[in-house]
Design a protein around this motif. Sequence first.
Motif, PDB file in Angstrom:
ATOM      1  N   LEU A 103       0.839  -1.196   0.000  1.00 42.84           N
ATOM      2  CA  LEU A 103       0.000   0.000   0.000  1.00 42.84           C
ATOM      3  C   LEU A 103       0.873   1.245   0.000  1.00 42.84           C
ATOM      4  O   LEU A 103       1.937   1.261   0.611  1.00 42.84           O
ATOM      5  CB  LEU A 103      -0.896   0.018   1.238  1.00 42.84           C
ATOM      6  N   CYS A 104       0.389   2.272  -0.669  1.00 46.83           N
ATOM      7  CA  CYS A 104       1.138   3.527  -0.762  1.00 46.83           C
ATOM      8  C   CYS A 104       0.528   4.571   0.172  1.00 46.83           C
ATOM      9  O   CYS A 104      -0.692   4.702   0.269  1.00 46.83           O
ATOM     10  CB  CYS A 104       1.138   4.039  -2.202  1.00 46.83           C
ATOM     11  N   LYS A 105       1.412   5.305   0.862  1.00 50.09           N
ATOM     12  CA  LYS A 105       0.983   6.420   1.716  1.00 50.09           C
ATOM     13  C   LYS A 105       0.714   7.618   0.824  1.00 50.09           C
ATOM     14  O   LYS A 105       1.407   7.788  -0.174  1.00 50.09           O
ATOM     15  CB  LYS A 105       2.091   6.783   2.714  1.00 50.09           C
ATOM     16  N   PRO A 106      -0.228   8.474   1.175  1.00 48.47           N
ATOM     17  CA  PRO A 106      -1.143   8.379   2.313  1.00 48.47           C
ATOM     18  C   PRO A 106      -2.234   7.351   2.048  1.00 48.47           C
ATOM     19  O   PRO A 106      -2.493   6.974   0.905  1.00 48.47           O
ATOM     20  CB  PRO A 106      -1.717   9.787   2.422  1.00 48.47           C
ATOM     21  N   ILE A 107      -2.880   6.918   3.127  1.00 46.53           N
ATOM     22  CA  ILE A 107      -3.897   5.881   3.036  1.00 46.53           C
ATOM     23  C   ILE A 107      -5.102   6.282   3.877  1.00 46.53           C
ATOM     24  O   ILE A 107      -4.954   6.962   4.893  1.00 46.53           O
ATOM     25  CB  ILE A 107      -3.311   4.529   3.502  1.00 46.53           C
ATOM     26  N   THR A 108      -6.280   5.860   3.441  1.00 41.99           N
ATOM     27  CA  THR A 108      -7.490   6.154   4.211  1.00 41.99           C
ATOM     28  C   THR A 108      -7.728   5.044   5.232  1.00 41.99           C
ATOM     29  O   THR A 108      -7.213   3.930   5.092  1.00 41.99           O
ATOM     30  CB  THR A 108      -8.732   6.257   3.297  1.00 41.99           C
ATOM     31  N   VAL A 109      -8.529   5.347   6.232  1.00 39.80           N
ATOM     32  CA  VAL A 109      -8.885   4.356   7.250  1.00 39.80           C
ATOM     33  C   VAL A 109      -9.541   3.146   6.590  1.00 39.80           C
ATOM     34  O   VAL A 109      -9.185   1.999   6.862  1.00 39.80           O
ATOM     35  CB  VAL A 109      -9.836   4.962   8.314  1.00 39.80           C
ATOM     36  N   ASN A 110     -10.504   3.406   5.711  1.00 42.06           N
ATOM     37  CA  ASN A 110     -11.226   2.309   5.060  1.00 42.06           C
ATOM     38  C   ASN A 110     -10.302   1.439   4.219  1.00 42.06           C
ATOM     39  O   ASN A 110     -10.409   0.215   4.247  1.00 42.06           O
ATOM     40  CB  ASN A 110     -12.377   2.843   4.196  1.00 42.06           C
ATOM     41  N   GLU A 111      -9.406   2.062   3.458  1.00 44.05           N
ATOM     42  CA  GLU A 111      -8.486   1.293   2.620  1.00 44.05           C
ATOM     43  C   GLU A 111      -7.589   0.400   3.480  1.00 44.05           C
ATOM     44  O   GLU A 111      -7.368  -0.769   3.162  1.00 44.05           O
ATOM     45  CB  GLU A 111      -7.632   2.239   1.768  1.00 44.05           C
ATOM     46  N   LEU A 112      -7.089   0.950   4.582  1.00 44.03           N
ATOM     47  CA  LEU A 112      -6.214   0.184   5.462  1.00 44.03           C
ATOM     48  C   LEU A 112      -6.958  -0.995   6.090  1.00 44.03           C
ATOM     49  O   LEU A 112      -6.495  -2.143   6.028  1.00 44.03           O
ATOM     50  CB  LEU A 112      -5.641   1.091   6.554  1.00 44.03           C
ATOM     51  N   ILE A 113      -8.112  -0.737   6.666  1.00 47.20           N
ATOM     52  CA  ILE A 113      -8.857  -1.793   7.345  1.00 47.20           C
ATOM     53  C   ILE A 113      -9.337  -2.857   6.356  1.00 47.20           C
ATOM     54  O   ILE A 113      -9.232  -4.054   6.620  1.00 47.20           O
ATOM     55  CB  ILE A 113     -10.029  -1.198   8.159  1.00 47.20           C
ATOM     56  N   GLU A 114      -9.833  -2.437   5.203  1.00 48.30           N
ATOM     57  CA  GLU A 114     -10.289  -3.401   4.193  1.00 48.30           C
ATOM     58  C   GLU A 114      -9.142  -4.287   3.719  1.00 48.30           C
ATOM     59  O   GLU A 114      -9.306  -5.500   3.559  1.00 48.30           O
ATOM     60  CB  GLU A 114     -10.932  -2.681   3.008  1.00 48.30           C
ATOM     61  N   THR A 115      -7.976  -3.695   3.490  1.00 46.81           N
ATOM     62  CA  THR A 115      -6.828  -4.472   3.043  1.00 46.81           C
ATOM     63  C   THR A 115      -6.404  -5.475   4.107  1.00 46.81           C
ATOM     64  O   THR A 115      -6.154  -6.647   3.810  1.00 46.81           O
ATOM     65  CB  THR A 115      -5.641  -3.551   2.672  1.00 46.81           C
ATOM     66  N   VAL A 116      -6.330  -5.032   5.352  1.00 45.01           N
ATOM     67  CA  VAL A 116      -5.953  -5.923   6.451  1.00 45.01           C
ATOM     68  C   VAL A 116      -6.953  -7.074   6.548  1.00 45.01           C
ATOM     69  O   VAL A 116      -6.564  -8.240   6.670  1.00 45.01           O
ATOM     70  CB  VAL A 116      -5.853  -5.142   7.782  1.00 45.01           C
ATOM     71  N   GLN A 117      -8.245  -6.777   6.475  1.00 43.92           N
ATOM     72  CA  GLN A 117      -9.262  -7.820   6.556  1.00 43.92           C
ATOM     73  C   GLN A 117      -9.151  -8.808   5.394  1.00 43.92           C
ATOM     74  O   GLN A 117      -9.282 -10.022   5.587  1.00 43.92           O
ATOM     75  CB  GLN A 117     -10.665  -7.200   6.603  1.00 43.92           C
ATOM     76  N   GLU A 118      -8.893  -8.296   4.177  1.00 40.96           N
ATOM     77  CA  GLU A 118      -8.737  -9.155   3.008  1.00 40.96           C
ATOM     78  C   GLU A 118      -7.544 -10.096   3.164  1.00 40.96           C
ATOM     79  O   GLU A 118      -7.642 -11.292   2.891  1.00 40.96           O
ATOM     80  CB  GLU A 118      -8.546  -8.324   1.741  1.00 40.96           C
ATOM     81  N   VAL A 119      -6.415  -9.539   3.586  1.00 42.98           N
ATOM     82  CA  VAL A 119      -5.198 -10.351   3.726  1.00 42.98           C
ATOM     83  C   VAL A 119      -5.372 -11.402   4.823  1.00 42.98           C
ATOM     84  O   VAL A 119      -4.962 -12.554   4.661  1.00 42.98           O
ATOM     85  CB  VAL A 119      -3.960  -9.455   3.982  1.00 42.98           C
TER      86      VAL A 119
END
Length: 127
Positions: A103-119
Motif C-alpha cells: 500500500l502507498c501512503k497516504p492511506i485512508t482508514v477504510n483502505e487500510l482496514i479493508e486491506t488488512v481484513q482481506e489479507v
Amino acid sequence: MKQSILLVDDEPNLRVLLRHMLETGNFEVVEAEDGLDALDKLNGMTPDLMILDVMMPELDGVSLCKQLRASSEFAKLPIVMLSGKTQYQAVQEGLAAGANRYLCKPITVNELIETVQEVLAEATAVP
C-alpha cells in the motif's frame, strides 16, 4: 478475541495515527520502531499480521520481509507493506520480497482496514 497486528514504522507520529486507524477496525496493535525492534517483538509474540514500512534505519522493510519469509516460523505470516515509495519498481520489490500487499501512503482508514481484513481472510482460507 481481537486479531493482533505488529505495526512497524520508524515515524512515531505515523505509528500513533495508524494504530488509531487499526483500532477502529477492532484490531489489537503492537508497535515496533524499526526492523530490529520488530524482530525483538517477534521473539515474544506471533501476530496475526504485520504492517511494515519500507524505508527504515538499521533494518529496512524489504530486508526484514525477506528474512521473515526465509524463516520457518514466519514464512506464512501475512505482511502488508505500507510506504511512501510509490514507484512501480518499489512496489514490485516489496511484493518480490514476500509481502502479501503493498500500500502507498497516504492511506485512508477504510483502505487500510479493508486491506488488512482481506489479507487476513486470504491467510485463513489457505489450507
